[in-house]
Design a protein around this motif. Structure first.
Motif: not given
Length: 351
Positions: A128-129, A165-169, A205-206, A210-212
């Motif tokens: 989770s995030l 981070p891919d699992v957050l999708d 979404e914006d 930059q999530l990583s």
């Protein structure tokens, strides 16, 4: 991306990389020489990623335990189920526990690992995030009691943290929102530039491109704080900004209404509103927090009179000898620990 939490014999690496789940064995073999692994997960996460993780660990004999999702699982009464599964799968001190899930699984599996046979090696794979930016790092593991959150716990550091981070999708939207409460916290306590980045966007979404780097920045802040105060006696208290109220709100509703991140959001705004009223924070910061909470769909109030929460606040772990340490902001990015008592909340009214 790689970080290392430097704590002498308790040091451990953190890797942040898209797709790292499929390469788990490459990293786990760097910290674990045994053969038997027990994966502890929940019924949301394991169907998505459990078999993928097992397939990524072909050199190991993997067993698993799947628990119900949700904060109510993080209960003392769940521990015997975990210990029984460990015994049935012949887990010994030379084996490994992997916590595959969000903050609840990380805390619960971590505490079970810390206490079973006086300590079994632990790897955190947060999905989770909230767990990726916060709870998987720092070595705090715990279970809840009916009287309050995280009242039974330990400091028990993992050997490794793998963040994909891919699992957050696959996360439902509310779990993204939940995690953003902790992301915003890091901007509030230590990084005004991160706060402005969050405030300049219109939605989650914006932020995706930059999530990583955002995850990395949050983890790096926590790493630095934990290195300076491993056992939560001073600077590390700053990581609990908003949590004094948050934990009481969660407990009041039996962990069935506000999620942790939502409760932290309320706590951050309300504590800053009170500190501004007392002249302890720069005017206007509470409204800046409220604005960024609105952007990411987070609440800023729960509609309770503070008197309903007083008993739970008394049990806060930062309440020492009837002196309560609350985390306040001089301004966004500049936090401090303020010694006070329950009288601090008397003017709160409804929160």
């Amino acid at each position: 991306m790689e970080l290392k939490v430097n704590l002498d014999k308790n040091s451990y690496p953190i890797y942040i990389e898209s797709g790292i789940l499929e390469k788990a064995e490459q990293y786990i073999t760097q910290v674990f020489r045994g053969k038997r692994i027990m994966i502890i997960s929940d019924d949301h996460v394991f169907p998505l990623y459990g078999q993928k993780l097992i397939q990524a660990l072909p050199s190991f004999a993997c067993s698993h335990l799947v628990l119900p999702h949700g904060e109510t699982t993080k209960s003392f009464k769940t521990l015997p189920l975990i210990y029984t599964a460990m015994l049935e799968n012949q887990i010994t001190r030379s084996d490994l526990v992997i916590a595959l899930g969000g903050g609840v699984i990380g805390d619960l599996a971590g505490f079970a690992a810390s206490s079973f046979l006086r300590g079994v090696k632990l790897v955190q794979i947060p999905t989770s995030l909230l767990a990726q930016v916060d709870s998987s790092v720092g070595g705090k593991v715990a279970v809840d009691l009916p009287q309050g959150k995280n009242l039974v716990g330990a400091f028990y550091h993992p050997k490794l943290v793998l963040i994909d981070p891919d699992v957050l999708d696959t996360l439902p939207e509310r779990y993204i929102t939940d995690g953003m409460g902790e992301v915003i916290k890091y901007g509030c306590i230590r990084d005004a530039a991160l706060f402005e980045t969050l405030n300049s966007r219109h939605s989650f979404e914006d932020l995706k491109d930059q999530l990583s780097s955002i995850i990395y920045r949050c983890v790096d802040i926590k790493r630095a704080v934990v290195e300076n105060d491993q056992f939560d006696t001073g600077e590390r208290m700053l990581l609990n900004f908003g949590h004094t109220l948050a934990h009481t709100i969660e407990q009041y509703y039996h962990y069935e209404r506000e999620s942790h991140g939502e409760a932290v959001a309320i706590g951050m705004y309300q504590i800053t509103r009170l500190s501004e009223k007392a002249g302890l924070s720069v005017p206007g910061e509470a409204e800046r927090i409220r604005s960024v909470l609105n952007t990411y769909g987070l609440p800023f109030q729960c509609g309770l009179p503070v008197s309903d929460l007083t008993d739970a606040i008394k049990l806060d772990k930062k309440n020492l000898d009837n002196h309560l340490n609350v985390v306040l902001l001089h301004s966004i990015g500049d936090s401090y620990v303020y010694p006070t008592n329950l009288d601090f909340f008397k003017t709160a009214g409804m929160i």
